[in-house]
Design a protein around this motif. Structure first.
Motif, PDB file in Angstrom:
ATOM      1  N   ALA A  24       8.102   4.106  10.992  1.00  0.00           N
ATOM      2  CA  ALA A  24       6.926   4.868  11.427  1.00  0.00           C
ATOM      3  C   ALA A  24       7.041   6.155  11.058  1.00  0.00           C
ATOM      4  O   ALA A  24       8.020   6.886  11.306  1.00  0.00           O
ATOM      5  CB  ALA A  24       6.184   4.450  12.802  1.00  0.00           C
ATOM      6  N   ASP A  25       5.778   6.897  10.821  1.00  0.00           N
ATOM      7  CA  ASP A  25       5.774   8.375  11.002  1.00  0.00           C
ATOM      8  C   ASP A  25       5.498   8.754  12.014  1.00  0.00           C
ATOM      9  O   ASP A  25       4.424   8.655  12.655  1.00  0.00           O
ATOM     10  CB  ASP A  25       4.665   8.938   9.765  1.00  0.00           C
ATOM     11  CG  ASP A  25       5.292   8.611   8.226  1.00  0.00           C
ATOM     12  OD1 ASP A  25       6.342   8.797   8.070  1.00  0.00           O
ATOM     13  OD2 ASP A  25       4.197   8.316   7.393  1.00  0.00           O
ATOM     14  N   TRP A  26       6.414   9.762  12.607  1.00  0.00           N
ATOM     15  CA  TRP A  26       6.057  10.295  14.118  1.00  0.00           C
ATOM     16  C   TRP A  26       5.722  11.808  14.023  1.00  0.00           C
ATOM     17  O   TRP A  26       6.077  12.350  13.329  1.00  0.00           O
ATOM     18  CB  TRP A  26       7.566  10.205  14.943  1.00  0.00           C
ATOM     19  CG  TRP A  26       7.811   8.781  15.179  1.00  0.00           C
ATOM     20  CD1 TRP A  26       8.769   8.023  14.167  1.00  0.00           C
ATOM     21  CD2 TRP A  26       7.602   7.851  16.266  1.00  0.00           C
ATOM     22  NE1 TRP A  26       8.931   6.651  14.712  1.00  0.00           N
ATOM     23  CE2 TRP A  26       8.468   6.675  15.895  1.00  0.00           C
ATOM     24  CE3 TRP A  26       6.901   8.051  17.433  1.00  0.00           C
ATOM     25  CZ2 TRP A  26       8.230   5.633  16.738  1.00  0.00           C
ATOM     26  CZ3 TRP A  26       6.751   6.860  18.364  1.00  0.00           C
ATOM     27  CH2 TRP A  26       7.567   5.906  17.837  1.00  0.00           C
ATOM     28  N   SER A  50      -3.313   6.507  14.188  1.00  0.00           N
ATOM     29  CA  SER A  50      -2.746   5.797  13.218  1.00  0.00           C
ATOM     30  C   SER A  50      -3.097   4.427  13.269  1.00  0.00           C
ATOM     31  O   SER A  50      -3.016   4.028  14.340  1.00  0.00           O
ATOM     32  CB  SER A  50      -1.161   6.109  13.485  1.00  0.00           C
ATOM     33  OG  SER A  50      -0.389   5.067  13.765  1.00  0.00           O
ATOM     34  N   PRO A  51      -3.234   3.506  12.049  1.00  0.00           N
ATOM     35  CA  PRO A  51      -3.557   2.144  11.999  1.00  0.00           C
ATOM     36  C   PRO A  51      -2.266   1.390  12.876  1.00  0.00           C
ATOM     37  O   PRO A  51      -2.381   0.202  13.491  1.00  0.00           O
ATOM     38  CB  PRO A  51      -3.511   1.760  10.920  1.00  0.00           C
ATOM     39  CG  PRO A  51      -4.038   3.073   9.952  1.00  0.00           C
ATOM     40  CD  PRO A  51      -3.085   4.190  10.555  1.00  0.00           C
ATOM     41  N   LEU A  52      -1.009   1.898  12.792  1.00  0.00           N
ATOM     42  CA  LEU A  52       0.172   1.328  13.128  1.00  0.00           C
ATOM     43  C   LEU A  52      -0.131   1.157  14.897  1.00  0.00           C
ATOM     44  O   LEU A  52       0.334   0.188  15.482  1.00  0.00           O
ATOM     45  CB  LEU A  52       1.378   1.782  12.933  1.00  0.00           C
ATOM     46  CG  LEU A  52       2.521   0.986  13.367  1.00  0.00           C
ATOM     47  CD1 LEU A  52       2.921  -0.433  12.945  1.00  0.00           C
ATOM     48  CD2 LEU A  52       4.020   1.860  13.049  1.00  0.00           C
ATOM     49  N   ARG A  53      -0.359   2.395  15.278  1.00  0.00           N
ATOM     50  CA  ARG A  53      -0.486   2.580  16.797  1.00  0.00           C
ATOM     51  C   ARG A  53      -1.677   1.757  17.243  1.00  0.00           C
ATOM     52  O   ARG A  53      -1.521   0.907  18.179  1.00  0.00           O
ATOM     53  CB  ARG A  53      -0.972   4.216  17.124  1.00  0.00           C
ATOM     54  CG  ARG A  53      -0.770   4.349  18.646  1.00  0.00           C
ATOM     55  CD  ARG A  53      -1.951   5.240  19.151  1.00  0.00           C
ATOM     56  NE  ARG A  53      -3.112   4.904  18.790  1.00  0.00           N
ATOM     57  CZ  ARG A  53      -3.860   3.877  19.532  1.00  0.00           C
ATOM     58  NH1 ARG A  53      -3.415   3.220  20.316  1.00  0.00           N
ATOM     59  NH2 ARG A  53      -5.209   3.764  18.925  1.00  0.00           N
ATOM     60  N   GLU A  54      -2.788   1.483  16.429  1.00  0.00           N
ATOM     61  CA  GLU A  54      -3.930   0.646  16.998  1.00  0.00           C
ATOM     62  C   GLU A  54      -3.238  -0.751  16.924  1.00  0.00           C
ATOM     63  O   GLU A  54      -3.461  -1.587  17.886  1.00  0.00           O
ATOM     64  CB  GLU A  54      -5.082   0.731  15.929  1.00  0.00           C
ATOM     65  CG  GLU A  54      -6.174  -0.127  16.145  1.00  0.00           C
ATOM     66  CD  GLU A  54      -7.031  -0.076  17.313  1.00  0.00           C
ATOM     67  OE1 GLU A  54      -6.993   1.039  17.863  1.00  0.00           O
ATOM     68  OE2 GLU A  54      -7.344  -1.034  17.976  1.00  0.00           O
ATOM     69  N   GLN A  55      -2.702  -1.097  16.014  1.00  0.00           N
ATOM     70  CA  GLN A  55      -2.134  -2.728  15.859  1.00  0.00           C
ATOM     71  C   GLN A  55      -1.130  -3.074  17.085  1.00  0.00           C
ATOM     72  O   GLN A  55      -1.367  -3.807  17.636  1.00  0.00           O
ATOM     73  CB  GLN A  55      -1.518  -2.864  14.281  1.00  0.00           C
ATOM     74  CG  GLN A  55      -1.035  -4.144  14.171  1.00  0.00           C
ATOM     75  CD  GLN A  55       0.240  -4.039  12.599  1.00  0.00           C
ATOM     76  OE1 GLN A  55      -0.043  -3.340  12.051  1.00  0.00           O
ATOM     77  NE2 GLN A  55       0.808  -4.977  12.815  1.00  0.00           N
ATOM     78  N   LEU A  56      -0.112  -2.085  17.131  1.00  0.00           N
ATOM     79  CA  LEU A  56       0.894  -2.219  18.278  1.00  0.00           C
ATOM     80  C   LEU A  56       0.390  -2.207  19.283  1.00  0.00           C
ATOM     81  O   LEU A  56       0.518  -2.868  20.428  1.00  0.00           O
ATOM     82  CB  LEU A  56       2.042  -1.401  17.905  1.00  0.00           C
ATOM     83  CG  LEU A  56       2.917  -1.352  16.548  1.00  0.00           C
ATOM     84  CD1 LEU A  56       4.021  -0.643  16.683  1.00  0.00           C
ATOM     85  CD2 LEU A  56       3.342  -2.736  16.296  1.00  0.00           C
ATOM     86  N   GLY A  57      -0.744  -1.253  19.601  1.00  0.00           N
ATOM     87  CA  GLY A  57      -1.454  -1.232  20.884  1.00  0.00           C
ATOM     88  C   GLY A  57      -2.097  -2.480  21.375  1.00  0.00           C
ATOM     89  O   GLY A  57      -2.066  -2.951  22.523  1.00  0.00           O
ATOM     90  N   ARG A  83      -0.230   4.186  23.845  1.00  0.00           N
ATOM     91  CA  ARG A  83       0.503   5.042  22.777  1.00  0.00           C
ATOM     92  C   ARG A  83       2.045   4.707  22.565  1.00  0.00           C
ATOM     93  O   ARG A  83       2.423   3.983  23.656  1.00  0.00           O
ATOM     94  CB  ARG A  83       0.365   6.531  22.841  1.00  0.00           C
ATOM     95  CG  ARG A  83      -1.210   6.842  23.087  1.00  0.00           C
ATOM     96  CD  ARG A  83      -1.297   8.373  23.811  1.00  0.00           C
ATOM     97  NE  ARG A  83      -2.546   9.075  23.462  1.00  0.00           N
ATOM     98  CZ  ARG A  83      -3.160  10.076  24.215  1.00  0.00           C
ATOM     99  NH1 ARG A  83      -2.387  10.352  25.033  1.00  0.00           N
ATOM    100  NH2 ARG A  83      -4.246  10.324  23.777  1.00  0.00           N
ATOM    101  N   PHE A  84       2.595   5.206  21.633  1.00  0.00           N
ATOM    102  CA  PHE A  84       3.998   5.014  21.344  1.00  0.00           C
ATOM    103  C   PHE A  84       4.978   6.572  21.505  1.00  0.00           C
ATOM    104  O   PHE A  84       4.338   7.310  20.790  1.00  0.00           O
ATOM    105  CB  PHE A  84       4.390   4.217  20.187  1.00  0.00           C
ATOM    106  CG  PHE A  84       3.825   2.765  20.450  1.00  0.00           C
ATOM    107  CD1 PHE A  84       4.462   1.852  20.753  1.00  0.00           C
ATOM    108  CD2 PHE A  84       2.331   2.557  20.242  1.00  0.00           C
ATOM    109  CE1 PHE A  84       3.999   0.521  21.045  1.00  0.00           C
ATOM    110  CE2 PHE A  84       1.618   1.401  20.387  1.00  0.00           C
ATOM    111  CZ  PHE A  84       2.586   0.311  20.936  1.00  0.00           C
ATOM    112  N   ASN A  85       6.055   6.566  22.171  1.00  0.00           N
ATOM    113  CA  ASN A  85       6.680   7.706  21.918  1.00  0.00           C
ATOM    114  C   ASN A  85       8.162   7.332  21.656  1.00  0.00           C
ATOM    115  O   ASN A  85       8.736   6.369  21.731  1.00  0.00           O
ATOM    116  CB  ASN A  85       6.543   8.616  23.172  1.00  0.00           C
ATOM    117  CG  ASN A  85       7.161   8.253  24.446  1.00  0.00           C
ATOM    118  OD1 ASN A  85       7.641   7.070  24.596  1.00  0.00           O
ATOM    119  ND2 ASN A  85       6.384   8.489  25.686  1.00  0.00           N
ATOM    120  N   ARG A  86       8.960   8.505  21.397  1.00  0.00           N
ATOM    121  CA  ARG A  86      10.303   8.562  20.959  1.00  0.00           C
ATOM    122  C   ARG A  86      10.946   9.644  21.289  1.00  0.00           C
ATOM    123  O   ARG A  86      10.602  10.981  20.809  1.00  0.00           O
ATOM    124  CB  ARG A  86      10.280   8.269  19.219  1.00  0.00           C
ATOM    125  CG  ARG A  86      11.521   8.304  18.630  1.00  0.00           C
ATOM    126  CD  ARG A  86      11.260   7.742  17.065  1.00  0.00           C
ATOM    127  NE  ARG A  86      12.755   7.431  16.357  1.00  0.00           N
ATOM    128  CZ  ARG A  86      13.216   8.535  15.923  1.00  0.00           C
ATOM    129  NH1 ARG A  86      12.648   9.770  15.609  1.00  0.00           N
ATOM    130  NH2 ARG A  86      14.341   8.183  15.485  1.00  0.00           N
TER     131      ARG A  86
END
Ligand code: NI
Length: 229
Positions: A24-26, A50-57, A83-86
């Protein structure tokens, strides 16, 4: 109440989520906090849009729906999109308190608000993949250190001060989100969980059915009296 809910995600789902997050792009995590948080926050996040955040959420929310323990403990009314963090390379988040009322903007709908009663962190990295990164939650009983297996979740009152200590090796990936509970008061919510747990145990172990029925009635009448929906 501080509660560890194990196995929210199974191994297959975890592996797929990890593969998506690794590619992913962070962006800078300071984009989603106020002035106080920005001073102490050093991590990365998936952008809200981000569509990925929506999908994984959505996957995280679906997994929560399958957990009876999570439901019994949180008694959720409204949940902010996860949300997702790193955290990596010394990244940390110093002591802070989460915002109390958060705006919820959904496409095609009027803006609504969510009161943060509960904060949740769903760990997505195994503890041996990184050094540091403990979630420290400070309450009237002192400081609690939390570092859970990947796929497990910690649920704690949003009113508590908390921090994430620096990650000095590897990367710590997690999903985090806030919940407005039907039961605003943490003590009442804890009592309901204890009662629910006792009723489940009595049911499983063949307790007197009339007494189980009576207790179930008390549980629901307490919930009816206390719930804000
Ligand atoms: Ni926080």
């Amino acid at each position: 109440m501080l509660l560890h809910v194990p196995d929210i995600l199974g191994p297959d789902q975890l592996q797929q989520m990890r593969a998506a997050l690794d590619a992913a792009d962070w962006t800078d995590g300071r984009e989603t906090v106020g002035a106080q948080g920005a001073q102490v926050k050093r991590n990365q996040q998936l952008p809200d849009a981000s569509p990925l955040r929506e999908q994984l959420g959505q996957q995280v929310l679906a997994a929560l729906d399958r957990s009876p323990l999570y439901f019994a403990a949180a008694l959720p009314l409204r949940t902010l999109p996860p949300r997702f963090n790193r955290y990596t390379g010394g990244g940390e988040y110093g002591f802070h308190v989460d915002g109390s009322v958060m705006a919820l903007d959904r496409p095609g709908q009027a803006r609504s608000h969510v009161r943060s009663d509960l904060s949740c962190t769903l760990f997505l990295s195994e503890p041996d993949e990184y050094d540091g990164g403990e979630l420290i939650i400070s309450d009237t009983y002192g400081e609690h250190e939390v570092k859970l297996p990947a796929g497990d979740l910690i649920l704690y009152p949003s009113s508590s001060l908390h921090k994430v200590v620096p990650v000095t090796r590897g990367a710590r990936l997690a999903s985090f989100f806030w919940v407005q509970s039907m039961i605003r008061d943490d003590t009442r919510r804890s009592l309901l969980l204890e009662m629910d747990t006792a009723i489940q145990t009595l049911t499983r172990t063949g307790g007197d059915p009339a007494a189980v029925l009576q207790l179930t009635g008390v549980y629901h009448n307490l919930l009816r009296g206390w719930a804000e929906v």
